[in-house]
Design a protein around this motif. Structure first.
Motif, mmCIF file in Angstrom:
data_model
loop_
_atom_site.group_PDB
_atom_site.id
_atom_site.type_symbol
_atom_site.label_atom_id
_atom_site.label_comp_id
_atom_site.label_asym_id
_atom_site.label_seq_id
_atom_site.Cartn_x
_atom_site.Cartn_y
_atom_site.Cartn_z
ATOM 1 N N TYR A 184 2.380 2.090 -3.499
ATOM 2 C CA TYR A 184 1.431 2.808 -4.392
ATOM 3 C C TYR A 184 1.027 4.389 -4.053
ATOM 4 O O TYR A 184 0.442 4.428 -4.502
ATOM 5 N N ARG A 190 -6.607 2.885 7.136
ATOM 6 C CA ARG A 190 -7.418 2.966 6.300
ATOM 7 C C ARG A 190 -8.642 1.642 5.409
ATOM 8 O O ARG A 190 -9.565 0.852 5.589
ATOM 9 N N ARG A 191 -7.599 2.151 4.404
ATOM 10 C CA ARG A 191 -7.965 1.274 3.064
ATOM 11 C C ARG A 191 -7.408 -0.672 3.128
ATOM 12 O O ARG A 191 -8.393 -1.071 2.556
ATOM 13 N N MET A 198 0.478 5.288 -0.712
ATOM 14 C CA MET A 198 -0.492 5.725 0.042
ATOM 15 C C MET A 198 0.067 6.335 1.093
ATOM 16 O O MET A 198 1.254 6.149 1.862
ATOM 17 N N THR A 199 -0.413 6.525 2.213
ATOM 18 C CA THR A 199 0.193 7.576 2.995
ATOM 19 C C THR A 199 -0.494 6.680 4.569
ATOM 20 O O THR A 199 -0.697 5.782 4.554
ATOM 21 N N ALA A 259 0.412 -0.862 0.003
ATOM 22 C CA ALA A 259 0.004 0.369 -0.073
ATOM 23 C C ALA A 259 0.460 1.174 -0.306
ATOM 24 O O ALA A 259 0.765 2.123 -0.780
ATOM 25 N N GLU A 260 1.454 1.174 0.601
ATOM 26 C CA GLU A 260 2.683 2.872 1.155
ATOM 27 C C GLU A 260 3.452 2.700 -0.346
ATOM 28 O O GLU A 260 3.883 3.723 -1.125
ATOM 29 N N ALA A 318 -1.725 6.345 7.013
ATOM 30 C CA ALA A 318 -3.120 6.814 7.581
ATOM 31 C C ALA A 318 -4.135 6.650 6.356
ATOM 32 O O ALA A 318 -5.003 5.353 7.108
ATOM 33 N N GLN A 319 -4.209 6.546 5.505
ATOM 34 C CA GLN A 319 -4.777 6.088 4.434
ATOM 35 C C GLN A 319 -4.271 4.072 4.097
ATOM 36 O O GLN A 319 -5.088 3.342 3.821
ATOM 37 N N ALA A 320 -3.352 3.680 4.311
ATOM 38 C CA ALA A 320 -3.052 2.452 4.161
ATOM 39 C C ALA A 320 -4.086 1.545 5.050
ATOM 40 O O ALA A 320 -3.886 0.773 5.214
#
Lengths: 239, 293
Positions: free
Chosen positions: B178, B187-188, B180-181, B175-176, B183-185
């Protein structure tokens, strides 16, 4: 004239202020005929009638609260309610923590009840926790088993867990009479305590004086004796 | 309830039982089932909220926050539950009254603690003594609810922390990668997948919560256990419906009530577990995949 009017107005204001205050009365609700919860969920019994009459005479608005016997004194001192009216005998030990009004029920006998007349009252004896009866059993040399509610002390004798139960005779009397001979009084009756009084916080001297005066007036006009006879029978001790 | 119940002592058989089981106290007992259900309905989400906050705090990189989260979990888990249930309501009740006392009665000179007595000025009472009975009951219930949320929140926090950490690290790294921060990682990627790992632990907690509801009785709230003991005890002729010691029947009814509740919960959780395992790279997910193929 003017000062009299002002004094009267002040007195009225003071009375109005006092009447707005609700006095919460704490009871156990499991100790017939002193106090119990009737079939409609209301607190009923001798103390319900006495308490309501005392509040009327003292000009107080009262509300009833039930609580476990075990925590009835801590809940009073913590301020969850303002007075205990729960068949509580006046003893020196309790008077160190709370203050009592004069008694509204005279010193009465405590008695043993058992399944047979030859039961050993020095054997295993059931009593409710934190009662003067429990204290007496512990001192008598018998083995004390304590229960949270009065009803459980009776059940302990019926199912053989204890040889006898030791409690207020006025509480045991209807139970023994209605047991159809299954339960009988045994041993000697014992006089304990200084009668039943209302318990209040030691800092709450105003309220104690009000209830004290109301009890005195009920004693004086005989209405208290009438209630005792109504709930405990004609042979009960009166004032 | 029924018109023929006016004189209970004259009744016999089925009529007596019909009146007995619909007396005011029995209706109160039936209502107390609602009290238990309300506690469960509120305590479960409240404990989850405490648990989530505790788990996030314990995993935080900010040292004070991590310390607070870990301290909370360790303290509650290290003290017997019953002690907490007895302590929290009294401490919060007196604490709130004391703060209100300082706020509302600054001119009050007498001490709050006098010997054994705890006396605050009348307006600081919580709830005020003039409040209706309902307010007193609601306040006691709220204090009990807080104790439940605190205790079960600490256990939930540990379960959730374990679940967050069970999500494969490689997925978070991807995820990182890609862009994503963190927090985004979280959450998603982490949040949607962690529930499958958390569920067995949370199921356990729910069961323990259901079985812990009789602690309400310990706090003086008239729950179903209070009424079973009150109504089951032997009743003399002073009562409208005298009867011998029937506690065993009342407790048997309690047994049936709690078994039904936990049995129903098991079924709901089993379905939820299947739902969460679908498409997951876990043994349960694999079993579902094969089952469907």
């Amino acid at each position: 004239m003017k000062t009299v009017l002002i004094a009267a107005a002040l007195a009225l204001a003071a009375a109005g202020g006092a009447a707005a205050q609700t006095v919460r009365l704490g009871t156990e609700g499991a100790y017939p005929p002193f106090n119990f919860i009737n079939e409609s969920g209301q607190i009923d019994g001798f103390e319900r009638e006495v308490g309501d009459e005392l509040c009327r005479r003292a000009g107080l608005t009262c509300e009833w609260v039930t609580t476990d016997w075990d925590s009835i004194i801590p809940n009073l001192t913590a301020g969850n309610y303002d007075a205990i009216i729960a068949g509580m005998s006046i003893t020196e030990e309790r008077a160190k923590v709370i203050s009592f009004t004069q008694n509204y029920f005279p010193p009465a006998a405590s008695a043993y009840a058992a399944l047979s007349a030859d039961a050993n009252v020095k054997g295993i004896v059931a009593a409710q926790v934190n009662t003067i009866q429990a204290g007496h059993v512990a001192e008598s040399g018998a083995t004390l088993v304590e229960f949270a509610t009065p009803d459980e002390t009776i059940a302990a004798v019926r199912n053989g867990q204890a040889d006898a139960v030791f409690a207020d005779k006025d509480f045991l009397k209807p139970i023994v009479e209605e047991s159809g001979g299954a339960l009988v009084f045994v041993g000697e009756e014992v006089q304990l305590g200084g009668g039943v009084g209302m318990g209040l916080r030691q800092s709450d001297t105003d309220l104690r004086d009000k209830f004290d005066a109301a009890i005195a007036s009920m004693k004086a006009d005989g209405s208290l004796n009438a209630l005792i006879v109504k709930w405990f029978g004609a042979d009960a001790a009166t004032f | 309830m029924f018109s023929f119940c006016a004189d209970p002592k004259s009744l016999e058989g089925a009529a007596w039982f019909a009146c007995y089981l619909t007396s005011g106290t029995h209706l109160a007992m039936y209502w107390s089932v609602g009290t238990v259900m309300l506690l469960l309905a509120l305590a479960a989400p409240a404990a989850m909220a405490f648990g989530f906050a505790g788990a996030l705090a314990a995993r935080s990189r900010a040292a004070p926050l991590a310390l607070a989260g870990r301290g909370y979990i360790a303290m509650v888990r290290g003290v017997p539950d019953v002690v907490f249930f007895l302590f929290v309501p009294i401490a919060v009740d007196q604490g709130v009254e004391y703060l209100r006392h300082l706020w509302l009665c600054p001119d009050w000179t007498e001490p709050v603690r006098r010997g054994a007595d705890f006396v605050v000025c009348p307006v600081a009472k919580m709830p005020p003594s003039t409040a209706p009975r309902f307010a007193h009951d609601a306040w006691a219930f709220a204090l009990a609810l807080l104790a439940f949320a605190l205790v079960f929140g600490a256990f939930a926090a540990n379960t959730l922390r374990g679940a967050i950490e069970a999500v494969p690290r490689a997925q978070v790294e991807t995820a990182e990668a890609y862009g994503m921060t963190p927090a985004q990682a979280f959450r998603r990627v982490v949040l949607p997948q962690m529930w499958g790992y958390a569920l067995p632990g949370l199921t356990n907690l729910w069961m323990i919560l259901v079985k812990a509801t009789p602690l309400l009785f310990l706090l003086g709230i008239q729950d179903i256990v209070y009424w079973a003991r009150e109504l089951g005890g032997s009743k003399t002729q002073v009562y409208a419906y005298p009867h011998p010691d029937w506690r065993v029947w009342y407790f048997a009814a309690l047994l049936a009530f709690y078994l039904t509740l936990t049995w129903g919960s098991e079924r709901v959780f089993a379905r939820l577990a299947d739902r969460l395992a679908r498409g997951q790279a876990t043994a349960a997910g694999e079993r579902l995949r094969r089952g469907r193929a």
